[in-house]
Scaffold this motif. Sequence first.
Motif, mmCIF file in Angstrom:
data_model
loop_
_atom_site.group_PDB
_atom_site.id
_atom_site.type_symbol
_atom_site.label_atom_id
_atom_site.label_comp_id
_atom_site.label_asym_id
_atom_site.label_seq_id
_atom_site.Cartn_x
_atom_site.Cartn_y
_atom_site.Cartn_z
ATOM 1 N N LYS A 83 0.832 -1.203 0.000
ATOM 2 C CA LYS A 83 0.000 0.000 0.000
ATOM 3 C C LYS A 83 0.870 1.257 0.000
ATOM 4 O O LYS A 83 0.590 2.232 -0.707
ATOM 5 C CB LYS A 83 -0.924 -0.002 1.226
ATOM 6 C CG LYS A 83 -1.917 1.149 1.240
ATOM 7 C CD LYS A 83 -2.829 1.102 2.453
ATOM 8 C CE LYS A 83 -3.832 -0.014 2.357
ATOM 9 N NZ LYS A 83 -4.867 0.058 3.428
ATOM 10 N N LYS A 84 1.962 1.215 0.757
ATOM 11 C CA LYS A 84 2.871 2.367 0.797
ATOM 12 C C LYS A 84 3.598 2.561 -0.532
ATOM 13 O O LYS A 84 3.930 3.689 -0.919
ATOM 14 C CB LYS A 84 3.889 2.186 1.929
ATOM 15 C CG LYS A 84 3.280 2.238 3.326
ATOM 16 C CD LYS A 84 4.332 1.971 4.385
ATOM 17 C CE LYS A 84 3.713 1.972 5.780
ATOM 18 N NZ LYS A 84 4.723 1.652 6.839
ATOM 19 N N VAL A 131 -0.762 -0.926 -11.675
ATOM 20 C CA VAL A 131 -2.133 -0.403 -11.658
ATOM 21 C C VAL A 131 -2.991 -1.169 -10.663
ATOM 22 O O VAL A 131 -3.814 -0.575 -9.949
ATOM 23 C CB VAL A 131 -2.751 -0.449 -13.076
ATOM 24 C CG1 VAL A 131 -4.264 -0.241 -13.025
ATOM 25 C CG2 VAL A 131 -2.114 0.613 -13.967
ATOM 26 N N ILE A 132 -2.804 -2.484 -10.586
ATOM 27 C CA ILE A 132 -3.562 -3.279 -9.619
ATOM 28 C C ILE A 132 -3.292 -2.806 -8.192
ATOM 29 O O ILE A 132 -4.223 -2.582 -7.406
ATOM 30 C CB ILE A 132 -3.214 -4.780 -9.764
ATOM 31 C CG1 ILE A 132 -3.778 -5.336 -11.067
ATOM 32 C CG2 ILE A 132 -3.741 -5.580 -8.566
ATOM 33 C CD1 ILE A 132 -3.300 -6.738 -11.398
ATOM 34 N N ILE A 133 -2.019 -2.628 -7.848
ATOM 35 C CA ILE A 133 -1.657 -2.195 -6.491
ATOM 36 C C ILE A 133 -2.145 -0.771 -6.236
ATOM 37 O O ILE A 133 -2.697 -0.466 -5.173
ATOM 38 C CB ILE A 133 -0.131 -2.292 -6.284
ATOM 39 C CG1 ILE A 133 0.326 -3.754 -6.400
ATOM 40 C CG2 ILE A 133 0.272 -1.730 -4.928
ATOM 41 C CD1 ILE A 133 1.840 -3.922 -6.417
ATOM 42 N N PHE A 134 -1.967 0.100 -7.232
ATOM 43 C CA PHE A 134 -2.374 1.507 -7.085
ATOM 44 C C PHE A 134 -3.886 1.627 -6.906
ATOM 45 O O PHE A 134 -4.368 2.342 -6.016
ATOM 46 C CB PHE A 134 -1.911 2.311 -8.298
ATOM 47 C CG PHE A 134 -2.375 3.737 -8.294
ATOM 48 C CD1 PHE A 134 -1.773 4.669 -7.464
ATOM 49 C CD2 PHE A 134 -3.406 4.150 -9.116
ATOM 50 C CE1 PHE A 134 -2.197 5.993 -7.449
ATOM 51 C CE2 PHE A 134 -3.838 5.462 -9.114
ATOM 52 C CZ PHE A 134 -3.237 6.393 -8.279
ATOM 53 N N LEU A 138 -5.990 3.001 -3.698
ATOM 54 C CA LEU A 138 -6.873 4.159 -3.864
ATOM 55 C C LEU A 138 -8.306 3.831 -3.467
ATOM 56 O O LEU A 138 -8.932 4.561 -2.679
ATOM 57 C CB LEU A 138 -6.819 4.637 -5.320
ATOM 58 C CG LEU A 138 -7.754 5.792 -5.705
ATOM 59 C CD1 LEU A 138 -7.390 7.051 -4.929
ATOM 60 C CD2 LEU A 138 -7.688 6.053 -7.213
ATOM 61 N N LEU A 139 -8.834 2.732 -3.981
ATOM 62 C CA LEU A 139 -10.231 2.379 -3.720
ATOM 63 C C LEU A 139 -10.468 1.976 -2.273
ATOM 64 O O LEU A 139 -11.558 2.192 -1.742
ATOM 65 C CB LEU A 139 -10.661 1.247 -4.660
ATOM 66 C CG LEU A 139 -10.766 1.625 -6.147
ATOM 67 C CD1 LEU A 139 -10.963 0.371 -7.000
ATOM 68 C CD2 LEU A 139 -11.903 2.611 -6.376
ATOM 69 N N SER A 140 -9.469 1.389 -1.639
ATOM 70 C CA SER A 140 -9.638 0.990 -0.235
ATOM 71 C C SER A 140 -9.717 2.201 0.687
ATOM 72 O O SER A 140 -10.233 2.101 1.798
ATOM 73 C CB SER A 140 -8.493 0.077 0.203
ATOM 74 O OG SER A 140 -7.246 0.764 0.171
ATOM 75 N N ILE A 185 -13.205 -1.052 -9.886
ATOM 76 C CA ILE A 185 -14.169 -0.038 -9.451
ATOM 77 C C ILE A 185 -15.564 -0.645 -9.364
ATOM 78 O O ILE A 185 -16.334 -0.350 -8.443
ATOM 79 C CB ILE A 185 -14.165 1.163 -10.418
ATOM 80 C CG1 ILE A 185 -12.806 1.869 -10.387
ATOM 81 C CG2 ILE A 185 -15.263 2.158 -10.055
ATOM 82 C CD1 ILE A 185 -12.631 2.916 -11.472
ATOM 83 N N PHE A 186 -15.900 -1.503 -10.317
ATOM 84 C CA PHE A 186 -17.216 -2.149 -10.345
ATOM 85 C C PHE A 186 -17.460 -2.949 -9.067
ATOM 86 O O PHE A 186 -18.576 -2.965 -8.533
ATOM 87 C CB PHE A 186 -17.307 -3.067 -11.561
ATOM 88 C CG PHE A 186 -18.617 -3.788 -11.680
ATOM 89 C CD1 PHE A 186 -19.742 -3.142 -12.169
ATOM 90 C CD2 PHE A 186 -18.719 -5.118 -11.296
ATOM 91 C CE1 PHE A 186 -20.956 -3.809 -12.276
ATOM 92 C CE2 PHE A 186 -19.923 -5.798 -11.401
ATOM 93 C CZ PHE A 186 -21.058 -5.144 -11.889
ATOM 94 N N VAL A 187 -16.431 -3.613 -8.565
ATOM 95 C CA VAL A 187 -16.567 -4.408 -7.343
ATOM 96 C C VAL A 187 -16.865 -3.521 -6.135
ATOM 97 O O VAL A 187 -17.641 -3.894 -5.248
ATOM 98 C CB VAL A 187 -15.277 -5.222 -7.100
ATOM 99 C CG1 VAL A 187 -15.269 -5.859 -5.718
ATOM 100 C CG2 VAL A 187 -15.128 -6.300 -8.164
ATOM 101 N N VAL A 188 -16.280 -2.323 -6.107
ATOM 102 C CA VAL A 188 -16.452 -1.412 -4.974
ATOM 103 C C VAL A 188 -17.757 -0.630 -5.064
ATOM 104 O O VAL A 188 -18.436 -0.392 -4.063
ATOM 105 C CB VAL A 188 -15.257 -0.428 -4.891
ATOM 106 C CG1 VAL A 188 -15.492 0.629 -3.821
ATOM 107 C CG2 VAL A 188 -13.972 -1.191 -4.603
#
Length: 379
Positions: A83-84, A131-134, A138-140, A185-188
């Motif tokens: 995350k960092k 992009v997956i990690i970013f 971001l979404l979390s 994004i769809f999942v969130v």
Amino acid sequence: MGNRKYHKNTADAGTTKYFDYSLLFIIIFLVLFGLVMLYSVSAYEGQDVFNDPFHYLKRQAGCAFLGFIGMFIVSVIPCEWWKKLSFPSYVLSFLMCAAVIVVGKGSNGSTRWLKIGPIQLQPSEIAKIAVIIFMAALLSRIPKQVKDLKSIIKVLLFVLPMVGVIAVSNLSTAIIVGGIAVLMIFVVSPKTKEFFVLGAGLVALGAIGVKMGGYRVTRIAAWLHPEDYPDEVYQTLQGMYAIGSGGLFGKGLGASVQKLGYVPEAQNDFIFTIICEELGLFGAICVILLFVLLLWRCMVIANNAPDLFSSLLVVGVMSHIALQVVLNIMVVTNWMPNTGIILPFFSYGGTSILILITEMGLVLNVSRRIKFDSNHPIE
């Protein structure tokens, strides 16, 4: 699935630490199966071009070995570190993709590689995991804010520069990266109808991307009117011949005719056609079922992840694999224009296999952090 082990957690009486050995077995089996098929498909060209039938196998196996080392390292690094590192990794991969435009190395009419000393890599593959990690980080942080089309677009604006810079030289990978972001994004998001509007917008952006490269327009025209573009559809037609000639159980491993120069560079994105020719419909279904099993185990881990960030990491990896498998099979069966999307774990590509296996380390990392009541095992 069997072969699952549970380790007692001394810090928490009554709970068990989980590790998905089923997923690990599927990954190892896919890689080994992929190497066998790659050798079968590429031996003729390796002998013809490099005077070494093992040329492609040795390079792919070496990168796969490095990938397993990367997978082990990634699986034991605390998720908080990822995350960092999410923003720095995103920026670094963006700069690498931008450098391809300026000093990239070309091959077969495409400029997609960076050469750093003896090392040649494809930054767009690195961009997928970045992009997956970013996006997970971001979404979390803002899950409740992603509730309408406006907020969805705001989130997508963060990843749009990466998609744009990749699209300049590699539209197919840009589509994958954009698709990963949208699915995460769809999942969130609690909304669904907004994604239909978003889909229409992305199609429009894709049309602009097509216009940026004349050869892309030609590919679509050739798909719609193959009789007018015999050279452009040659690979697709030969691939269809391979699929059709395989029958139910195929001609046998190593017995393909189409790989003998008829399907150009069959070891890359058209490897599935040779699998169909040698192993038949039965073999093709087995390959698809292996990917279904992989995605199922990932879904189980995502559903039981200890926090949203971890869950989204797994969702991102699932989205990446699912998109590439579906799009690759659609291309080789002529359901969509040729885009150059490879089949995960099977197609030749050093950076791709290295990053893909390393990426699976993120999923195994999350599985290690799942805790549950030992009287109710995870299924």
